[in-house]
Design a protein around this motif. Structure first.
Motif, PDB file in Angstrom:
ATOM      1  N   LEU A 156       0.825  -1.197   0.000  1.00 32.15           N
ATOM      2  CA  LEU A 156       0.000   0.000   0.000  1.00 32.15           C
ATOM      3  C   LEU A 156       0.871   1.264   0.000  1.00 32.15           C
ATOM      4  N   GLY A 160       0.205   2.797  -3.488  1.00 36.69           N
ATOM      5  CA  GLY A 160      -1.024   3.554  -3.263  1.00 36.69           C
ATOM      6  C   GLY A 160      -1.128   4.773  -4.142  1.00 36.69           C
ATOM      7  N   GLY A 164      -3.401   4.355  -7.321  1.00 38.59           N
ATOM      8  CA  GLY A 164      -4.642   4.803  -6.697  1.00 38.59           C
ATOM      9  C   GLY A 164      -5.250   3.776  -5.759  1.00 38.59           C
ATOM     10  N   GLU A 166      -6.348   1.981  -2.325  1.00 36.02           N
ATOM     11  CA  GLU A 166      -6.703   2.430  -0.981  1.00 36.02           C
ATOM     12  C   GLU A 166      -6.602   1.316   0.060  1.00 36.02           C
ATOM     13  N   ALA A 167      -6.630   0.066  -0.349  1.00 35.69           N
ATOM     14  CA  ALA A 167      -6.542  -1.041   0.604  1.00 35.69           C
ATOM     15  C   ALA A 167      -5.934  -2.245  -0.088  1.00 35.69           C
ATOM     16  N   GLY A 185      -4.933  -0.550   5.073  1.00 37.90           N
ATOM     17  CA  GLY A 185      -5.912   0.386   4.539  1.00 37.90           C
ATOM     18  C   GLY A 185      -7.299   0.215   5.121  1.00 37.90           C
ATOM     19  N   TRP A 244     -15.527   0.542  -2.759  1.00 35.44           N
ATOM     20  CA  TRP A 244     -14.370   0.282  -3.626  1.00 35.44           C
ATOM     21  C   TRP A 244     -14.874  -0.289  -4.942  1.00 35.44           C
ATOM     22  N   ARG A 266      -9.822  -0.090  -4.842  1.00 36.18           N
ATOM     23  CA  ARG A 266      -9.703   1.324  -5.197  1.00 36.18           C
ATOM     24  C   ARG A 266     -11.037   2.023  -5.023  1.00 36.18           C
ATOM     25  N   GLY A 267     -10.988   3.268  -4.621  1.00 36.82           N
ATOM     26  CA  GLY A 267     -12.204   4.036  -4.396  1.00 36.82           C
ATOM     27  C   GLY A 267     -12.693   4.754  -5.620  1.00 36.82           C
TER      28      GLY A 267
END
Length: 829
Positions: A156, A160, A164, A166-167, A185, A244, A266-267
């Motif tokens: 991460l 990250g 991009g 996030e977890a 994350g 996500w 990813r968000g």
């Protein structure tokens, strides 16, 4: 540049290669020392793998890894992880050419846009080049990972921003299905939702044996879920798909099977780009090698010390093998060093095989009871590796405490411990040396990246430019505002040679600061690409103001000395000509009133000074002879002028009928009214003598002068002086007169004190030496007598002029046989 500045520039130029090499070498050593701690474990494992594959030595394995990385345009750590985890190299990293910066017409020569290299699209965010850089940094980070949670955080941290993410979630296959063994994350509550009791069934089981339909093990291909409308391959907790919307399920392959899966969340609903997909696949492949080492259980079988030593002999760095020593009750008492790598060095300077056989607590007694000692015990008991942060250890050698900073790593090997360490104070010492070089040389380094347009200065450059560090380094376009206008054309030409042509420069220039004008020097070189386009500039600035001030002071001093020398030489020439005009020397003995007379004058060998020693020997109108010898205090024009006044005045008064004592009295009055340039009265010594040939009587008077020397019948003695004080000493002098009847073959010598004065010797001794020498050398009417006498008494350094007047009384029986000189005077009066 003025001609006076050329010596300084030449001297500075001779020092520039050595200074540049010192700064560049020490900076490179510091960077290498800071990176070696993270690279070394990965490098050593990769070397071992290559040694097994190729059957080569450790050194050959390292060279092979290095050649592969250079050939494939990869970093060394990336090549190491490729060797260990069989990652695929990223495509599209070669074959791009940079465009040379195009000069802006009419723009300033110092404008940055004239030299900045257009950005390489391959190195932009999201490009293949950027992905390769991310993989290189990830490889370094994975070298220190010890478990799967740390691996998830490492992924991460490094991916990250670039992808991009996030977890990150890590699942590992177990007997009852896939279990979540690491995450980053998300918090513990969210992790429990992903790792519930029904997780395998809910996902349709990401099993790797192919028994569950849709499992990632089938074909070992990643599954990409992109956007809210994307096909969902596995069940996810409620709300996770909205939070996500873009996810990826990446199988971790090892030995042809997939026992683990890494998921990234990813968000954003933006689909994965091809570069991002390749980046994530490469990252998982890097993780495969590291995860395999995390699963390897330590062996409790004792190794052969000989085999371990053979392995250590092929390793670089400081590595040793420790054997525990237990007491009778089984408690751990100490460790003994059984094997050591050749480059192992401890704080006392012991190295290599010289460490074998030493006991830890005997050699390092302060080690007992520390956190490190407890770490040793813990590793021996549990087998879990131990790594310490930098710590300071003190060792007293020959009564002097030595402090060193180390980082240490301990692993168990059977019933032994393998300990490796890195010494950090070497880098600190290099930094201190670099700072000392900059301070003592009054210089500082500077870098400029022409691709990213970043400028870096060392702290001392801010001091040189008198610039606040909070303002950051000075931009190139701001430099002309500080440079003196007359130096700007030469500096501009040098900058264009450096930044356009890539040529090294060594250019002096001046700037204005709050403290005044400073004389600086820039020495710089450019790093170019294959096309010769400068990409980076490295160099240093040096403050030469102190040297310049010293040079100007030296030039000023040389000018003053030269002017003084010219003045003194001119004065000497005038004084010498005046003295030659006033005091011509005869070419040989001259007959005066029946006597043979000869004179000698030798100036002092002390630079360009001319003294006031003088003599006079003339025949008076009534047939008598007048002999005068004197010494005026001082040297130079003033002394010569005073001598001329005394000489002509004395002769004039005697010729007009004055007595000897009356003449001395009047000469004293004359000196009392003559002031020297310093305001003091001039003084002089003098002997005046009058010879009557009718009765051979010599009447004489003296004013503070040394007595004459008489040689009669082969014996020399000084003639007793009448009363008399030196001229110019008092307003009421008293002078007496004495007479001396001369005989056949008498030799009479009048002389000044320069003939007998010697450093550290009194006049009495000098008179005795003169008498002894005169008995042997003074001959009647011999032209060589005076030169021989002077040569016998001369010393290396003459401190005063020498003047001597030799009077010889011929034998009356042979007088008619001697030649009569054409001139009846020693001087032309």
């Amino acid at each position: 540049m003025t001609p006076r500045e050329e010596p300084l520039r030449s001297q500075a130029g001779s020092e520039s290669p050595a200074l540049a090499k010192v700064v560049a070498r020490q900076r490179a050593e510091i960077v290498d020392l800071q990176r070696v701690a993270a690279l070394l474990p990965v490098l050593e494992r990769a070397k071992g793998a290559v040694m097994v594959q190729e059957g080569c030595s450790a050194e050959e394995a390292y060279d092979l890894l290095l050649d592969r990385s250079v050939t494939a345009d990869r970093t060394l750590v990336e090549e190491c992880w490729l060797t260990l985890g069989a990652i695929r190299p990223l495509r599209g990293r070669r074959g791009r050419k940079r465009r040379r910066p195009q000069p802006v017409s009419g723009g300033s020569a110092f404008a940055s846009e004239q030299y900045l290299v257009p950005a390489d699209p391959a190195a932009a965010p999201g490009s293949a080049r950027e992905a390769a850089l991310l993989l290189g940094r990830l490889g370094l980070g994975l070298a220190t990972v010890r478990d799967r949670p740390a691996l998830a955080h490492c992924l991460l941290d490094h991916l990250g921003g670039g992808a991009g993410i996030e977890a990150v979630l890590v699942w590992t296959a177990s007997d009852d299905g896939m279990r979540l063994t690491g995450h980053a994350g998300i918090d513990a509550v969210e992790a429990a939702r992903w790792d519930g009791p029904t997780a395998p069934a809910r996902w349709d089981g990401p099993a790797v044996d192919g028994r569950t339909a849709g499992a990632p093990g089938r074909g070992h291909k990643p599954v990409w879920v992109e956007g809210p409308e994307g096909r969902e391959a596995y069940d996810v907790p409620d709300g996770a798909a909205r939070r996500w919307p873009t996810r990826a399920w990446l199988p971790v392959e090892s030995g042809g099977e997939v026992d683990e899966v890494i998921a990234v969340l990813r968000g954003t609903d933006r689909p994965f780009t091809p570069v991002e997909r390749e980046l994530l696949v490469g990252a998982v492949q890097l993780c495969a090698g590291r995860m395999a080492t995390l699963d390897s259980a330590p062996s409790r079988r004792d190794p052969s010390v000989e085999s371990v030593q053979q392995i250590l002999d092929a390793l670089s760095g400081s590595v040793i093998l420790l054997a525990p020593l237990h007491g009778p009750d089984g408690t751990l008492e100490d460790f003994r060093i059984e094997a050591a790598a050749p480059e192992s060095v401890d704080v006392a300077g012991r190295r290599g095989r010289g460490l074998v056989g030493l006991r830890v607590l005997e050699c390092y007694p302060t080690f007992a009871g520390t956190e490190l000692w407890e770490g040793y015990r813990e590793v021996l008991a549990t087998g879990k590796p131990f790594a310490s942060g930098p710590f300071t250890y003190e060792e007293v050698v020959a009564g002097i405490p030595h402090h060193s900073s180390y980082s240490l790593r301990v692993s168990r090997l059977g019933h032994h411990l393998v300990v490796s360490w890195i010494r950090h104070d070497v880098a600190d010492r290099q930094e201190r040396r670099l700072a000392a070089v900059q301070r003592l040389g009054n210089l500082g380094w500077a870098d400029w990246n022409l691709v990213t347009d970043t400028i870096t200065w060392s702290p001392h450059v801010f001091t040189i430019f008198d610039r606040d560090e909070a303002l950051g380094p000075m931009r190139l376009e701001d430099l002309p505002e500080s440079v003196l206008p007359e130096d700007l054309p030469q500096l501009t030409a040098a900058a264009q040679r450096l930044l356009r042509d890539g040529a090294a420069i060594d250019q002096p220039f001046r700037i204005t600061t709050s403290g005044g004008v400073r004389h600086l020097r820039i020495v710089a070189e450019a790093v170019t690409d294959a096309d010769g386009t400068p990409l980076e500039v490295h160099g240093f600035f040096q403050d030469l103001s102190g040297l310049r001030d010293a040079e100007l002071a030296l030039v000023s001093s040389e000018r003053a000395v030269s002017a003084q020398r010219d003045l003194l030489q001119a004065e000497r020439r005038v004084a010498a000509r005046l003295q030659q005009a006033l005091l011509p020397l005869p070419t040989g003995p001259v007959r005066l009133a029946g006597l043979w007379s000869n004179a000698l004058y030798h100036p002092a060998e002390r630079g360009i000074s001319v003294g006031g020693d003088w003599y006079s020997a003339i025949e008076l109108p009534n047939g008598d002879a007048l002999f005068v010898i004197g010494d005026v205090m001082g040297h130079g024009i003033s002394a010569v002028a005073t001598m001329a006044q005394l000489r002509f005045t004395a002769k004039g008064m005697i010729v007009t009928g004055s007595s000897l004592t009356d003449a001395l009295t009047r000469l004293n009055a004359l000196l009392m009214h003559l002031n020297s340039p310093s305001g003091k009265h001039t003084t002089a010594t003098l002997i005046v003598a009058r010879y009557r040939p009718t009765d051979r009587v010599l009447a004489w008077a003296q004013a503070g002068h040394l007595p004459p020397l008489l040689v009669r019948d082969g014996l020399a003695r000084t003639v007793e002086r009448p009363a008399g004080i030196l001229l110019g000493a008092t307003d009421t002098p008293v002078f007496g007169e004495a007479t001396l009847r001369l005989q056949d073959d008498d030799q009479l010598l009048f002389f000044t004190d320069g003939l007998i004065e010697r450093p550290g010797q009194d006049l009495r001794t000098g008179l005795q030496e003169l008498a002894t020498t005169a008995e042997a050398l003074l001959r009647t009417a011999d032209a060589d007598s005076l030169p021989a006498l002077h040569a016998a008494l001369a010393v290396t350094e003459h401190r005063d002029d020498v003047c001597a007047l030799h009077i010889s009384v011929p034998c009356l029986r042979a007088a008619h046989q001697r030649p009569v000189a054409a001139s009846r005077r020693l001087t032309r009066d």
